[in-house]
Design an enzyme around this catalytic site. Structure first.
Site, PDB file in Angstrom:
ATOM      1  N   ASP A  75      -3.031   1.847  -4.735  1.00  0.00           N
ATOM      2  CA  ASP A  75      -3.749   2.245  -3.888  1.00  0.00           C
ATOM      3  C   ASP A  75      -5.065   1.488  -4.917  1.00  0.00           C
ATOM      4  O   ASP A  75      -4.733   0.102  -5.361  1.00  0.00           O
ATOM      5  CB  ASP A  75      -4.154   3.509  -4.103  1.00  0.00           C
ATOM      6  CG  ASP A  75      -2.917   4.615  -3.109  1.00  0.00           C
ATOM      7  OD1 ASP A  75      -2.536   4.358  -2.637  1.00  0.00           O
ATOM      8  OD2 ASP A  75      -3.007   5.577  -4.229  1.00  0.00           O
TER       9      ASP A  75
ATOM     10  N   HIS B 144       1.122  -1.569  -0.403  1.00  0.00           N
ATOM     11  CA  HIS B 144       0.143  -0.053   0.189  1.00  0.00           C
ATOM     12  C   HIS B 144       0.948   1.621   0.009  1.00  0.00           C
ATOM     13  O   HIS B 144       0.567   2.856  -0.093  1.00  0.00           O
ATOM     14  CB  HIS B 144      -1.049  -0.114   0.806  1.00  0.00           C
ATOM     15  CG  HIS B 144      -2.340   0.530   1.414  1.00  0.00           C
ATOM     16  ND1 HIS B 144      -2.883   1.841   0.253  1.00  0.00           N
ATOM     17  CD2 HIS B 144      -3.177  -0.739   1.319  1.00  0.00           C
ATOM     18  CE1 HIS B 144      -4.132   1.706   0.045  1.00  0.00           C
ATOM     19  NE2 HIS B 144      -4.647   0.936   0.590  1.00  0.00           N
TER      20      HIS B 144
END
Lengths: 327, 469
Positions: free
Chosen positions: B444, B440
């Site tokens: 995204d 992450h």
């Protein structure tokens, strides 16, 4: 001469000394009614009464402290630590008080105590019933430390310790209690503190040790005889003060030295013996000084394979001795 | 005497790959005393998830092994010594010295060479495995090292210790050798008097535990490092078993922990209608098997779909580098392959340049070599994105741990037939879930959602007309 076990020899020494000298008394956990967890003091309370064979609370510091106080006013206490593993609460009393009283009072006071404590493993005792605490007390001036291997020496050294005017730690090996059985004279003899004993003569290697491992060394030496390797084996008997002359003489005989003890290697008695040899015998050495000791692990494990790994044995001695002989 | 023939050469742990700082010795293929040819494998090592062999850089006889099996050795450290032969015999030097050192049977000590050496050339060398190993291995190495005791005695009697036959380790002159020499008043007697000594030596080899003999060097699969399971019997209430951590297990543990600790994992799942793909595969699979000799498996189609999706979203093929993100140009797909005791991730290099047939063959090759444990270090390196066929063990949903330092890992779950609503009608379709773990820091939800949609489109876009080649 009657055959007796190592443990009987220790009991007999206390009995004889208590009969001869009314100032000698025994104190410790379960030494009275029970006669000791190993039966070392069995029958003593029946013979000498509760005032001379005293069951104490579970407090090693108090056992040592009471013994020191009694010794300072003229008694000759034999303080039993049930296992040497439990001795550590009493170290302050032993090292900071007993060992220093004569020096601190400029000879005005003395402290003739004996602290008996069973050492060693190989009895499925685990972490807290197998320790060898020699190195904790070793190197403390003012203390004498003996660690007999034979029943004969156990009796003679304990009698000498009781009569000694200074504090003596008597490290009896609990595995030897029943393992060693031999002729022990019933008469009154002492084995002098500070004198090593040559157990065996040989020309190829010198083994220096004390307590139980000597038993393995003697067995290994017998097997090596058949291979044409002869072993010179010295029992230190007293580990403080060390018998320097005997050590040097034993080293000179072969020039190859193996030092053995069950206490762990680093900072153990063997380190000091090796240092003495290095100081005194450099030009007599024919091989590097070797040590075979317990591993530098915190304690003896309780599971059988690891206990076996930890303990010395005849086979371990045999390998180490042969390797040195072939060097 | 023959010392000049034996020059021990140090063998060091080579740098097997750039990133390697150490490797673990898995197994010695040569024991002290065995002869070693140039480039002949001397030991197996385990590195970065793979087994490799170290070839000898010398020709001669194996001397001392300085690293034990299971020991991790830093690159550049000495692992063993090889005694290189001079002009003389190859396997002889090690053997020749041991009898010579004993200066034995022949009454004339200066000439023991051929007669004494020949009767038992191999025995001492082979016995060199055990305690005496150093003695036989470094034969003669100690000949000129005189202990203080020997020097003192020699000086005292005006002797040159070099003329005294040595019976100690490595031909060393011992204190007893000097005393015996003196006792018998010099050289001629020395030979006879040392006769009892060999008895000590002779007693040695039989009692030493014999290491297993290896016939030749190349048996990579012979000794798979399976975990040793020690079961504590005995009635003392022991109800646990202990499994030794193998080097591979240890590497997996380290990598997994590193990945979980460093990478903030995100997770997504998408479901794909595989019906057309199932038909396509069924159409070709027998023909393909006959023609190419390997199975036409689903992962080949899946990887093709994934690679094409990565081409559209190259950020999926990247690495977090703290102050920047490195996007890799080559698409190298790591393929997770499970074995009984571990999971490995061999790499399909430049997967974007391969068609479905090529991928199928490469997958088959890597999977087979993983199970046979014959992967090379090179097979394991350079992966940029991992695909894991978790459906092969029946899973329908999983949450992979990213193959550090990659950006994402995709799992392909079981294909199951399910009722699905299409155009307000219910049909039975072959459905499969695809799960994505993502770094992450780099990725995204939006980009990953688009990527997964592209994978889905690619998979659902397979038709019976799709070409394999």
């Amino acid at each position: 001469m009657p055959m007796m076990e190592y443990i009987d020899a220790i009991r007999l020494a206390m009995k004889e000394e208590m009969e001869q000298d009314s100032s000698v008394f025994v104190l410790g956990e379960d030494v009275g009614v029970k006669g000791g967890v190993f039966t070392t003091t069995k029958g003593l309370q029946d013979q000498f009464g509760e005032d001379r064979v005293i069951d104490t609370p579970l407090a090693e510091s108090a056992i040592a402290g009471v013994a020191i106080g009694a010794a300072m006013v003229g008694m000759k206490p034999i303080a039993e630590m049930q296992y040497s593993d439990f001795m550590l609460p009493a170290t302050n009393q032993i090292i900071s008080e007993a060992a220093k009283i004569r020096y601190r009072s400029n000879n005005d006071w003395d402290c003739p105590i004996v602290v008996r404590a069973p050492i060693g493993g190989g009895i499925f005792g685990g972490l807290y019933h197998s320790q060898c605490p020699e190195s904790i007390f070793f190197g403390t001036p003012g203390l004498k430390i003996v660690a007999p291997y034979s029943a004969y020496d156990a009796k003679g050294l304990l009698k000498a310790a009781i009569r000694d005017p200074d504090p003596v730690l008597f490290f009896e090996n609990k595995k030897c209690y029943k393992l060693i059985k031999e002729d022990v004279p019933e008469d009154d003899y002492v084995v002098p503190i500070g004198k090593a004993n040559l157990l065996r003569e040989g020309d190829d290697i010198t083994v220096i040790s004390y307590s139980l491992p000597l038993h393995f060394a003697m067995q290994a030496a017998e097997e090596l005889d058949k291979e044409g390797i002869t072993s010179h084996i010295l029992d230190l008997r007293t580990i403080q003060p060390l018998d320097r002359e005997a050590i040097v003489e034993a080293v000179r005989r072969t020039g190859k030295v193996l030092i053995v003890h069950e206490d762990n290697k680093t900072g153990g008695v063997g380190a000091e013996v090796a240092a003495i040899i290095a100081e005194e015998c450099l030009y007599e050495l024919d091989a590097p000084i070797r040590r075979l000791c317990g591993p530098d692990a915190p304690a003896m494990p309780i599971n059988p394979p690891q206990e076996k790994f930890f303990m010395l044995s005849k086979d371990k001695l045999l390998d180490a001795m042969r390797e040195l002989a072939l060097y | 005497m023959s010392t000049e023939h034996n020059q021990p050469k140090d063998i060091i742990m080579p740098q097997l790959a750039e990133s390697l700082v150490s490797a673990t010795i898995a197994k010695w293929l040569k024991q002290p005393g065995e002869s070693v040819d140039m480039y002949e494998p001397i030991c197996e090592v385990i590195t970065d998830k793979v087994n490799a062999e170290i070839p000898s850089t010398e020709e001669g006889v194996m001397g001392e092994l300085l690293a034990g099996e299971g020991q991790e050795i830093a690159v550049g450290e000495i692992i063993c010594r090889i005694l290189t032969a001079g002009s003389g015999g190859e396997a002889a030097p090690a053997a020749k010295d041991a009898p010579a050192a004993q200066a034995p049977q022949p009454t004339v000590p200066p000439a023991p060479a051929p007669a004494a050496a020949s009767p038992r050339p191999a025995a001492p060398a082979r016995a060199g495995a055990a305690p005496q190993g150093a003695a036989a291995g470094e034969a003669g190495a100690m000949r000129a090292r005189y202990s203080p005791a020997v020097q003192a005695l020699a000086a005292q009697h005006g002797l040159d210790p070099a003329v005294i036959p040595g019976s100690g380790m490595g031909g060393r002159v011992t204190r007893k050798d000097v005393l015996r020499y003196l006792e018998h008043g010099g050289a001629s007697a020395a030979a006879q008097s040392s006769a009892p000594q060999p008895a000590v030596f002779a007693a040695q080899p039989p009692s030493s535990p014999q290491n297993e003999v290896r016939h030749s060097g190349l048996h990579l699969s012979e000794n798979p490092p399976l975990p040793k399971i020690e079961i504590e019997e005995g009635g003392r209430g022991s109800n646990e078993t202990y499994i030794d951590i193998t080097p591979i297990r240890n590497t997996i543990a380290t990598r997994m922990r590193q990945s979980v600790a460093e990478i903030p994992h995100g997770w997504m799942m998408i479901e794909v209608d595989m019906t057309n793909l199932v038909k396509l595969r069924n159409k070709y699979k027998d023909e393909f098997k006959n023609k190419e000799g390997v199975n036409l498996t689903y992962p080949a189609f899946v990887i093709k779909a994934v690679v094409n999706a990565i081409k559209d979203y190259p950020i999926m093929n990247s690495v977090w580098a703290v102050d920047k993100i490195i996007v890799k140009r080559d698409i190298n797909i790591s393929l997770a392959v499970g074995t009984e005791d571990s999971v490995l991730t061999p790499v399909i290099k430049k997967a974007d340049q391969k068609n479905i047939a090529g991928l199928a063959m490469e997958i088959d090759d890597l999977a087979r070599r993983t199970r046979e444990r014959t992967l090379k270090l090179d097979d394991m390196q350079g992966g940029t994105f991992t695909v894991n066929n978790t459906g092969s063990f029946g899973s329908i949903l999983s949450q992979p741990i990213i193959n550090y330092p990659q950006a994402a890992q995709l799992t392909f779950e079981s294909i199951v037939k399910r009722p699905v609503v299409i155009n307000d009608m219910v049909g039975v379709r072959s459905m499969a879930n695809f799960c994505l773990s993502l770094d992450h820091r780099i990725l995204d939800g939006l980009i990953c959602g688009r990527f997964l949609q592209r994978v889905k489109e690619n998979l659902e876009g397979y038709t019976l007309d799709t070409k394999l080649y």
